[in-house]
Design a protein around this motif. Sequence first.
Motif, PDB file in Angstrom:
ATOM      1  N   SER A  58       0.828  -1.210   0.000  1.00 48.52           N
ATOM      2  CA  SER A  58       0.000   0.000   0.000  1.00 48.52           C
ATOM      3  C   SER A  58       0.862   1.259   0.000  1.00 48.52           C
ATOM      4  O   SER A  58       0.549   2.237  -0.694  1.00 48.52           O
ATOM      5  N   GLY A  59       1.960   1.242   0.755  1.00 50.85           N
ATOM      6  CA  GLY A  59       2.854   2.387   0.798  1.00 50.85           C
ATOM      7  C   GLY A  59       3.530   2.640  -0.539  1.00 50.85           C
ATOM      8  O   GLY A  59       3.623   3.790  -1.007  1.00 50.85           O
ATOM      9  N   ILE A  60       3.985   1.574  -1.178  1.00 52.08           N
ATOM     10  CA  ILE A  60       4.667   1.713  -2.470  1.00 52.08           C
ATOM     11  C   ILE A  60       3.687   2.218  -3.533  1.00 52.08           C
ATOM     12  O   ILE A  60       4.011   3.140  -4.294  1.00 52.08           O
ATOM     13  N   TRP A  61       2.497   1.633  -3.582  1.00 53.19           N
ATOM     14  CA  TRP A  61       1.529   2.073  -4.588  1.00 53.19           C
ATOM     15  C   TRP A  61       1.128   3.534  -4.379  1.00 53.19           C
ATOM     16  O   TRP A  61       1.057   4.306  -5.334  1.00 53.19           O
ATOM     17  N   ALA A  62       0.855   3.897  -3.136  1.00 55.68           N
ATOM     18  CA  ALA A  62       0.469   5.287  -2.855  1.00 55.68           C
ATOM     19  C   ALA A  62       1.576   6.246  -3.263  1.00 55.68           C
ATOM     20  O   ALA A  62       1.308   7.317  -3.833  1.00 55.68           O
ATOM     21  N   PHE A  63       2.810   5.883  -2.992  1.00 56.66           N
ATOM     22  CA  PHE A  63       3.952   6.740  -3.344  1.00 56.66           C
ATOM     23  C   PHE A  63       4.100   6.857  -4.857  1.00 56.66           C
ATOM     24  O   PHE A  63       4.168   7.964  -5.406  1.00 56.66           O
ATOM     25  N   VAL A  64       4.143   5.724  -5.539  1.00 57.99           N
ATOM     26  CA  VAL A  64       4.393   5.718  -6.987  1.00 57.99           C
ATOM     27  C   VAL A  64       3.258   6.401  -7.739  1.00 57.99           C
ATOM     28  O   VAL A  64       3.501   7.243  -8.621  1.00 57.99           O
ATOM     29  N   PHE A  65       2.018   6.064  -7.390  1.00 58.52           N
ATOM     30  CA  PHE A  65       0.897   6.668  -8.112  1.00 58.52           C
ATOM     31  C   PHE A  65       0.831   8.170  -7.861  1.00 58.52           C
ATOM     32  O   PHE A  65       0.569   8.946  -8.791  1.00 58.52           O
ATOM     33  N   THR A  66       1.047   8.592  -6.630  1.00 61.44           N
ATOM     34  CA  THR A  66       0.986  10.022  -6.313  1.00 61.44           C
ATOM     35  C   THR A  66       2.029  10.807  -7.105  1.00 61.44           C
ATOM     36  O   THR A  66       1.718  11.863  -7.685  1.00 61.44           O
ATOM     37  N   TYR A  67       3.238  10.301  -7.133  1.00 57.70           N
ATOM     38  CA  TYR A  67       4.302  10.991  -7.870  1.00 57.70           C
ATOM     39  C   TYR A  67       3.943  11.086  -9.350  1.00 57.70           C
ATOM     40  O   TYR A  67       4.049  12.154  -9.970  1.00 57.70           O
ATOM     41  N   GLY A  68       3.483   9.963  -9.912  1.00 56.04           N
ATOM     42  CA  GLY A  68       3.121   9.950 -11.325  1.00 56.04           C
ATOM     43  C   GLY A  68       1.924  10.832 -11.634  1.00 56.04           C
ATOM     44  O   GLY A  68       1.891  11.502 -12.674  1.00 56.04           O
TER      45      GLY A  68
END
Length: 409
Positions: free
Chosen positions: A363-373
């Motif tokens: 969940s942390g990785i997805w939230a980080f990657v999607f937010t940045y993108g």
Amino acid sequence: MTINIGNTAFMLLCSSLVMLMTPGLAFFYGGLVGRKNVLAIMMQSFISLGWTTVLWFAFGYSMCFGPSWHGIIGDPTYYAFLRGITLSSMYTGNDAGIPQIVHVAYQMMFAIITPALITGAFANRVTFKSYFLFLTGWLIFVYFPFVHMVWSPDGLFAKMGVLDYAGGIVVHNTAGFAALASVLYVGRRQKVELKPHNVPLIALGSGLLWFGWYGFNAGSEFRVDAVTASAFLNTDIAASFGAVTWLFIEWFYHKKPKFVGLLTGGVAGLATITPAAGYVSLGDAALIGILAGLICFYAVALKNRLGWDDALDVWGVHGVGGLIGTIFLGVFASKAWNAGGADGLLLGNTTFFFNQCLAVIISGIWAFVFTYGMLWLINLFTPVRVNPDHEDRMDEQFHGEDAYEAAYV
């Protein structure tokens, strides 16, 4: 199934308490920023009250709790515009006897506050138009899927046995790591404000958050029983131990007891106990509060050392709090305190502990990657970052209003 009047009344009260947390967050953040940026940061919380409700009504509830697509997301058309939900529709997640309308309202309040948490990270730097687009996209592609995966019975993580009592994964971890991504994308402020402009406003917001958190955690039992009571008390215990721990650590370093530190430690304790509130003992809640104050304090110190301009410490308090709280649940959970829960690592359940760690990492990785993108994508259409010359007067520049207009006459 007939309506249980007591449980229904309790859940309506808890829904109201969780709603109150968003204005509380607005006051908390408003006091921390400069006096000419108060309205801009507060409006970012209040717009979520309105716009998130619209999305929730249109398809959000359906994406979260509709029929599952491979355990990842619900069918957005099933409950679209709350179709099919009537006075006689009952929530079937347990036998609490509450109308589905109440479930819709309660879960909506969670959806409202979660993206608002992120705004403290990029205070003074993001345009309202870009934030509005961010709010929409983040709910659809981060919040709604993780609600389904964790809290829907057909969700991917739910089927794995992952537990999250009130939002350590779904709310705090996703918001916290989205905040970190936004900080790294947007960059530092031109002028970093080291002192809050209104500490009493921070205290007011903190008090409203603490008060509303009882509905946030105790209400997640969806009924009134002994587990509800333990979640209520665990919430206060962890918050209190977190507040005092942060106070003492900061007192040691700065030789003076800091009021803002005390309040921040309380919020760290609240965020950290959230996933575990209804699954652990009272003693474990105290220990979790102490660890929250300790670990979140040093997470904020690490952020400062690395030069990340997370203006209001969203990652260090909410992101780290949600992460470690979910892991602590994997360690301390006990069926003696909730027969519907699980035994944790200390009671020999290594699989449950592993699944908790896996869920919080994903969940942390997805939230980080999607937010940045997503911020990168939004910036192609409209500037995400405000003009540096406007950073210290966003209220006037973007909203044509002043929080303290009389002060400038």
